[in-house]
Design a protein around this motif. Structure first.
Motif, PDB file in Angstrom:
ATOM      1  N   THR A 200       0.840  -1.197   0.000  1.00  0.00           N
ATOM      2  CA  THR A 200       0.000   0.000   0.000  1.00  0.00           C
ATOM      3  C   THR A 200       0.868   1.237   0.000  1.00  0.00           C
ATOM      4  O   THR A 200       2.090   1.152   0.202  1.00  0.00           O
ATOM      5  CB  THR A 200      -0.944   0.006   1.228  1.00  0.00           C
ATOM      6  OG1 THR A 200      -1.919   1.030   1.065  1.00  0.00           O
ATOM      7  CG2 THR A 200      -0.179   0.244   2.519  1.00  0.00           C
ATOM      8  N   HIS A 218      -5.745   2.632   2.247  1.00  0.00           N
ATOM      9  CA  HIS A 218      -6.182   1.229   2.167  1.00  0.00           C
ATOM     10  C   HIS A 218      -7.290   0.989   1.144  1.00  0.00           C
ATOM     11  O   HIS A 218      -8.144   0.119   1.328  1.00  0.00           O
ATOM     12  CB  HIS A 218      -6.604   0.721   3.550  1.00  0.00           C
ATOM     13  CG  HIS A 218      -5.480   0.722   4.540  1.00  0.00           C
ATOM     14  ND1 HIS A 218      -5.685   0.700   5.905  1.00  0.00           N
ATOM     15  CD2 HIS A 218      -4.131   0.748   4.371  1.00  0.00           C
ATOM     16  CE1 HIS A 218      -4.516   0.713   6.532  1.00  0.00           C
ATOM     17  NE2 HIS A 218      -3.560   0.741   5.628  1.00  0.00           N
ATOM     18  N   SER A 223      -3.702   0.239  -2.732  1.00  0.00           N
ATOM     19  CA  SER A 223      -3.320  -0.989  -2.033  1.00  0.00           C
ATOM     20  C   SER A 223      -3.579  -2.207  -2.909  1.00  0.00           C
ATOM     21  O   SER A 223      -4.351  -2.164  -3.861  1.00  0.00           O
ATOM     22  CB  SER A 223      -4.122  -1.144  -0.736  1.00  0.00           C
ATOM     23  OG  SER A 223      -4.133   0.041   0.016  1.00  0.00           O
TER      24      SER A 223
END
Length: 321
Positions: A200, A218, A223
């Motif tokens: 990420t 995220h 990611s």
């Protein structure tokens, strides 16, 4: 097919400027707040593709908003509120000129470099004999410079970042600590939903002398996730992992002769392919959040989406100002 929002053109009280990124349109309000509208644009190899992906902006914004809330105890972040499914309003920070990439597994571009003979990334040495999708003994940080639209991010070492004055040694130590703690939290959250957080990126900025986590967190754009179930069996057999990330878009483009290199033409994106990408984004949302995705905006036209966003943001700014 649901409509995609690929461009915004709004005017808000106190608006100082508008920055149009690869995916996000960021409105500067009074040099104090940022209104980040997450469009349905999609980029790969640092190129914005010609068609938008329905629901993608909503997926990215809502995952990031939840992730910012879930990590607020680790470090300050820029979010104030999310007044619309596609919008976050937050504090304006001065961004650092680097992105902190945390990798838990050898995959994607790191694997391609390793396969080509590289045994270090951004000054971080890599063991001999590793295989694709293999877990590193410990997560590693491989920073990149932040490129302007249309240009490629470039790998850079910690030492070069400090030597070039992009980040002070003191601030970089804080960025490293925050990035590792955020990756650990993201890994824990993913595991609860049957996923592996593979790698990420985190971006940081400063406001009033304090370091803040900014931008998205995220999401499938920032990611890469593997399904935990079957990971070991697939790895042992040398098979590709089932993953939820934008990597499958990159792989599709490479299969069709496009990697963002000079002279290459983006292949045509069929409606079927666009719909499949939309479904993959929604699938990740439901896995990483454990919640069912709300498709109630599916019937809205692009103009109606923009009007809804404008109204929601104006109401939010009226409360802030």
């Amino acid at each position: 097919m649901a409509k995609a929002l690929v461009k915004t053109d709004m005017q808000f009280d106190g608006q100082r400027s508008l920055y149009e990124g690869k995916v996000r349109d960021v409105y500067n309000i009074d040099d104090k707040y940022l209104v980040m509208v997450v469009s349905d644009r999609i980029s790969a190899f640092d190129v914005v593709l010609p068609k938008g992906i329905p629901f993608k902006g909503q997926v990215l914004n809502q995952i990031a908003a939840k992730a910012l809330d879930a990590t607020a105890d680790i470090c300050p972040n820029w979010k104030i509120a999310s007044p619309d499914p596609m919008v976050t309003v937050g504090h304006k920070c001065e961004p650092f000129a680097v992105e902190m990439i945390v990798r838990g597994y050898l995959t994607g571009s790191s694997w391609r470099d390793y396969r080509a003979g590289a045994r270090s990334i951004c000054g971080v040495p890599l063991p001999e004999g590793m295989r694709e999708h293999q877990k590193f003994p410990e997560p590693i940080i491989t920073p990149t410079t932040k490129a302007e639209l249309g240009l490629h991010d470039e790998n850079i070492s910690k030492e070069d970042i400090i030597a070039r004055g992009l980040v002070s040694a003191e601030d970089y130590a804080v960025l490293e600590r925050y990035a590792m703690q955020l990756f650990e939290r993201g890994t824990e959250i993913a595991a609860r939903h049957g996923l592996i957080l593979v790698d990420t990126k985190y971006e940081f900025g400063k406001k009033d002398g304090e370091i803040y986590l900014i931008d998205e967190v995220h999401t499938p754009d920032s990611s890469r996730y593997f399904y935990a179930e079957g990971y070991r069996e697939r790895f042992d057999r040398g098979e590709q992992q089932r993953q939820l990330s934008k990597e499958f878009v990159r792989e599709w483009l490479m299969e069709h002769g496009f990697q963002g290199r000079p002279g290459e033409v983006v292949p045509e994106l069929s409606d079927e392919f666009v719909a499949s990408v939309s479904d993959r984004y929604i699938e990740l949302y439901e896995h990483i959040t454990g919640e069912r995705f709300d498709r109630t905006t599916a019937a809205e036209s692009e103009a109606a989406i923009q009007e809804r966003i404008e109204n929601n943001v104006r109401n939010m700014l009226a409360r802030l100002r």
